[in-house]
Design a protein around this motif. Structure first.
Motif, PDB file in Angstrom:
ATOM      1  N   LEU A  30       0.914  -1.227  -0.115  1.00  0.00           N
ATOM      2  CA  LEU A  30       0.117   0.054   0.139  1.00  0.00           C
ATOM      3  C   LEU A  30       0.907   1.262   0.115  1.00  0.00           C
ATOM      4  O   LEU A  30       2.030   1.173   0.320  1.00  0.00           O
ATOM      5  CB  LEU A  30      -1.104  -0.085   1.207  1.00  0.00           C
ATOM      6  N   LEU A  31       0.437   2.225  -0.298  1.00  0.00           N
ATOM      7  CA  LEU A  31       0.625   3.587  -0.234  1.00  0.00           C
ATOM      8  C   LEU A  31      -0.145   4.808   0.088  1.00  0.00           C
ATOM      9  O   LEU A  31      -1.181   4.458  -0.112  1.00  0.00           O
ATOM     10  CB  LEU A  31       1.724   4.032  -1.560  1.00  0.00           C
ATOM     11  N   GLU A  32       0.401   5.761   0.583  1.00  0.00           N
ATOM     12  CA  GLU A  32      -0.629   6.830   0.932  1.00  0.00           C
ATOM     13  C   GLU A  32      -0.472   7.968  -0.004  1.00  0.00           C
ATOM     14  O   GLU A  32       0.379   8.219  -0.593  1.00  0.00           O
ATOM     15  CB  GLU A  32      -0.213   7.668   2.257  1.00  0.00           C
ATOM     16  N   SER A  33      -1.655   8.071  -0.792  1.00  0.00           N
ATOM     17  CA  SER A  33      -1.824   8.813  -1.982  1.00  0.00           C
ATOM     18  C   SER A  33      -2.500  10.103  -1.734  1.00  0.00           C
ATOM     19  O   SER A  33      -2.710  10.803  -2.769  1.00  0.00           O
ATOM     20  CB  SER A  33      -2.860   7.893  -3.107  1.00  0.00           C
ATOM     21  N   GLY A  34      -2.353  10.715  -0.796  1.00  0.00           N
ATOM     22  CA  GLY A  34      -2.914  11.958  -0.475  1.00  0.00           C
ATOM     23  C   GLY A  34      -3.821  12.114   0.840  1.00  0.00           C
ATOM     24  O   GLY A  34      -4.060  10.979   1.540  1.00  0.00           O
ATOM     25  N   HIS A  35      -4.354  13.275   1.099  1.00  0.00           N
ATOM     26  CA  HIS A  35      -5.282  13.139   2.225  1.00  0.00           C
ATOM     27  C   HIS A  35      -6.647  13.821   1.716  1.00  0.00           C
ATOM     28  O   HIS A  35      -6.795  14.733   0.661  1.00  0.00           O
ATOM     29  CB  HIS A  35      -4.661  14.303   3.161  1.00  0.00           C
ATOM     30  N   GLU A  36      -7.836  13.456   2.325  1.00  0.00           N
ATOM     31  CA  GLU A  36      -9.132  13.838   1.884  1.00  0.00           C
ATOM     32  C   GLU A  36      -9.113  15.376   2.542  1.00  0.00           C
ATOM     33  O   GLU A  36      -8.323  15.583   3.282  1.00  0.00           O
ATOM     34  CB  GLU A  36      -9.944  12.957   2.548  1.00  0.00           C
ATOM     35  N   GLU A  37     -10.120  16.006   2.000  1.00  0.00           N
ATOM     36  CA  GLU A  37     -10.483  17.391   2.402  1.00  0.00           C
ATOM     37  C   GLU A  37     -10.801  17.297   3.955  1.00  0.00           C
ATOM     38  O   GLU A  37     -11.776  16.524   4.371  1.00  0.00           O
ATOM     39  CB  GLU A  37     -11.385  18.117   1.615  1.00  0.00           C
ATOM     40  N   SER A  38     -10.210  18.344   4.658  1.00  0.00           N
ATOM     41  CA  SER A  38     -10.356  18.211   6.207  1.00  0.00           C
ATOM     42  C   SER A  38     -11.859  18.958   6.503  1.00  0.00           C
ATOM     43  O   SER A  38     -12.290  20.013   5.747  1.00  0.00           O
ATOM     44  CB  SER A  38      -9.352  19.201   6.988  1.00  0.00           C
ATOM     45  N   LYS A  39     -12.694  18.436   7.245  1.00  0.00           N
ATOM     46  CA  LYS A  39     -13.943  18.768   7.965  1.00  0.00           C
ATOM     47  C   LYS A  39     -14.024  19.356   9.074  1.00  0.00           C
ATOM     48  O   LYS A  39     -15.031  19.096   9.945  1.00  0.00           O
ATOM     49  CB  LYS A  39     -14.936  17.759   7.660  1.00  0.00           C
ATOM     50  N   GLY A  40     -12.832  19.861   9.415  1.00  0.00           N
ATOM     51  CA  GLY A  40     -12.692  20.484  10.771  1.00  0.00           C
ATOM     52  C   GLY A  40     -11.701  19.886  11.723  1.00  0.00           C
ATOM     53  O   GLY A  40     -11.180  20.502  12.576  1.00  0.00           O
ATOM     54  N   GLY A  41     -11.406  18.543  11.079  1.00  0.00           N
ATOM     55  CA  GLY A  41     -10.552  17.904  12.030  1.00  0.00           C
ATOM     56  C   GLY A  41      -9.265  17.581  11.313  1.00  0.00           C
ATOM     57  O   GLY A  41      -8.853  18.262  10.416  1.00  0.00           O
ATOM     58  N   ARG A  42      -8.306  16.795  11.834  1.00  0.00           N
ATOM     59  CA  ARG A  42      -6.917  16.468  11.251  1.00  0.00           C
ATOM     60  C   ARG A  42      -7.360  15.635   9.648  1.00  0.00           C
ATOM     61  O   ARG A  42      -8.125  14.665   9.830  1.00  0.00           O
ATOM     62  CB  ARG A  42      -6.201  15.756  12.136  1.00  0.00           C
ATOM     63  N   PRO A  43      -7.074  16.192   8.748  1.00  0.00           N
ATOM     64  CA  PRO A  43      -7.122  15.353   7.324  1.00  0.00           C
ATOM     65  C   PRO A  43      -6.493  13.939   7.450  1.00  0.00           C
ATOM     66  O   PRO A  43      -5.680  13.451   7.918  1.00  0.00           O
ATOM     67  CB  PRO A  43      -6.378  16.047   6.478  1.00  0.00           C
ATOM     68  N   ARG A  44      -7.569  13.024   6.905  1.00  0.00           N
ATOM     69  CA  ARG A  44      -7.237  11.669   6.879  1.00  0.00           C
ATOM     70  C   ARG A  44      -6.368  11.368   5.610  1.00  0.00           C
ATOM     71  O   ARG A  44      -6.843  11.545   4.595  1.00  0.00           O
ATOM     72  CB  ARG A  44      -8.711  10.840   6.762  1.00  0.00           C
TER      73      ARG A  44
END
Length: 389
Positions: A30-44
């Motif tokens: 696996l690899l980390e392919s970016g982050h989802e947009e933050s909805k107020g918390g830490r981006p996942r």
């Protein structure tokens, strides 16, 4: 997907998902392919399969040819090659040599060959999976041929032996109708005929991995001779060879007849669209045989979905599906039909080679020495380094 989404989809705890993801990240699967947009918390962090981690090979040994296909780790088909087999008296050594030649041809066609993580090999008939033995092949009357050990002398990669029925079912479970249901039957119609079975979301193999040899159950007592030596088998009526025999029964001088069985099926499909009476009656009879035999399957297993696949289904398509559905409606129990979907396979590409490559991927992921032990060793090394620093 994020780790949180994986936990929600699988029902595993977040801690378990985090540990498994950590192992797969360390192994490069696996690899980390970016982050989802933050909805107020830490981006996942978003996770994806690292398709470049290595390659997988899917091999389909049919009656007249061997198809070898190369996949990346995301099971995207990269390239393929098909090589013919001798017309008669095929020996195990000839099949082994053809498989090896196909794999070598794929590698030679690649500028920078990726590391091969494994190859799934599907041979027709009964297969002893753990030992890698072709117990019996009705095409060539093989018995107890150690295919995997013979191949291991030619191919320096992990090898996983199975048969096309299981591979087609797994391809459907991963990429087709089986993604939506837990109970599934996948009927394969080509030179050989059989069914792959999924029960409660898992592939059903039976006590000796021979579940699904439906093509050698009796459809017409005292009927046509089957290649297995018995009379009246399902395969003798709905395989490519069975369709040739139906055409011959209707008109032994029909221009649809050809030495190549697959060509006859293609010709029947084209002639059906033109209203050729022999072609029309051939499809009708084939659907009748298929519907009668399939109704018994449905009454036995009560699946949510029955998929028709293989060369015959690909060629005859909707006419075969429609008429088979009509026969099933006459013969299957009403309760069996209530939740049933009958459809043609929509798996992209070639289901058998895709399913074979999936077996190789499963073998790679199940081999704890591949990444689990490596990851554990790295963690232990880091812990030891921390204690000494």
């Amino acid at each position: 997907m994020s780790r949180q989404e994986i936990a929600a989809a699988t029902g595993l705890s977040f801690a378990t998902v985090a540990n498994l993801v950590a192992e797969l990240l360390e192994a490069g699967v696996l690899l980390e392919s970016g982050h989802e947009e933050s909805k107020g918390g830490r981006p996942r962090a978003q996770l994806a399969v690292n398709a470049q981690r290595g390659a997988l090979v899917g091999i389909d040994v049919a009656e007249t040819s061997v198809r070898v296909e190369l996949f990346d780790l995301a099971l995207t088909a990269l390239r393929s090659v098909s090589l013919p087999l001798p017309q008669a008296g095929v020996s195990p050594e000839e099949v082994i040599a053809t498989i090896a030649a196909g794999v070598e041809a794929l590698m030679d066609d690649t500028n920078s060959p990726p590391p091969i993580l494994g190859a799934g090999v599907c041979v027709p008939g009964l297969v002893e999976r753990e030992g890698g033995v072709s117990v019996f092949s009705p095409y060539w009357s093989w018995r107890d041929v150690p295919v995997r050990s013979l191949l291991a002398e030619r191919l320096p990669m992990p090898l996983y032996l199975d048969n096309p029925l299981k591979a087609s079912a797994v391809a459907e479970m991963w990429f087709g109708a089986g993604r939506e249901v837990e109970n599934l039957l996948v009927v394969t119609l080509r030179s050989g005929v059989g069914v792959g079975i999924a029960v409660d979301g898992a592939l059903y193999r039976g006590a000796t991995n021979s579940a699904g040899e439906w093509g050698h159950t009796c459809l017409v007592p005292g009927g046509r001779e089957c290649r297995c030596g018995r009379l009246g088998c399902v395969e003798a009526y709905v395989s490519t060879r069975g369709i040739v025999e139906t055409v011959r029964e209707l008109d032994e001088r029909s221009p649809l007849l050809d030495p190549e069985e697959a060509t006859v099926v293609s010709s029947v499909a084209r002639a059906w669209t033109e209203g050729n009476p022999v072609a029309v009656e051939t499809v009708t009879r084939t659907a009748r045989y298929l519907g009668l035999a399939s109704a018994d399957l449905l009454n036995l297993f009560n699946p949510q979905t029955l998929v028709l696949g293989g060369w015959v289904a690909d060629c005859l398509g909707e006419p075969l599906l429609r008429q088979t559905r009509e026969v099933i409606a006459e013969r299957a129990l009403p309760a069996t039909l209530q939740a049933l979907t009958l459809q043609l396979s929509n798996v992209p590409g070639q289901p058998v080679t895709l399913g074979a490559a999936t077996f190789a991927l499963e073998g790679f992921l199940n081999d704890r020495a591949t990444f689990g032990a490596v990851a554990a060793g790295r963690r232990a090394a880091r812990a030891a380094k921390g204690r000494t620093s």
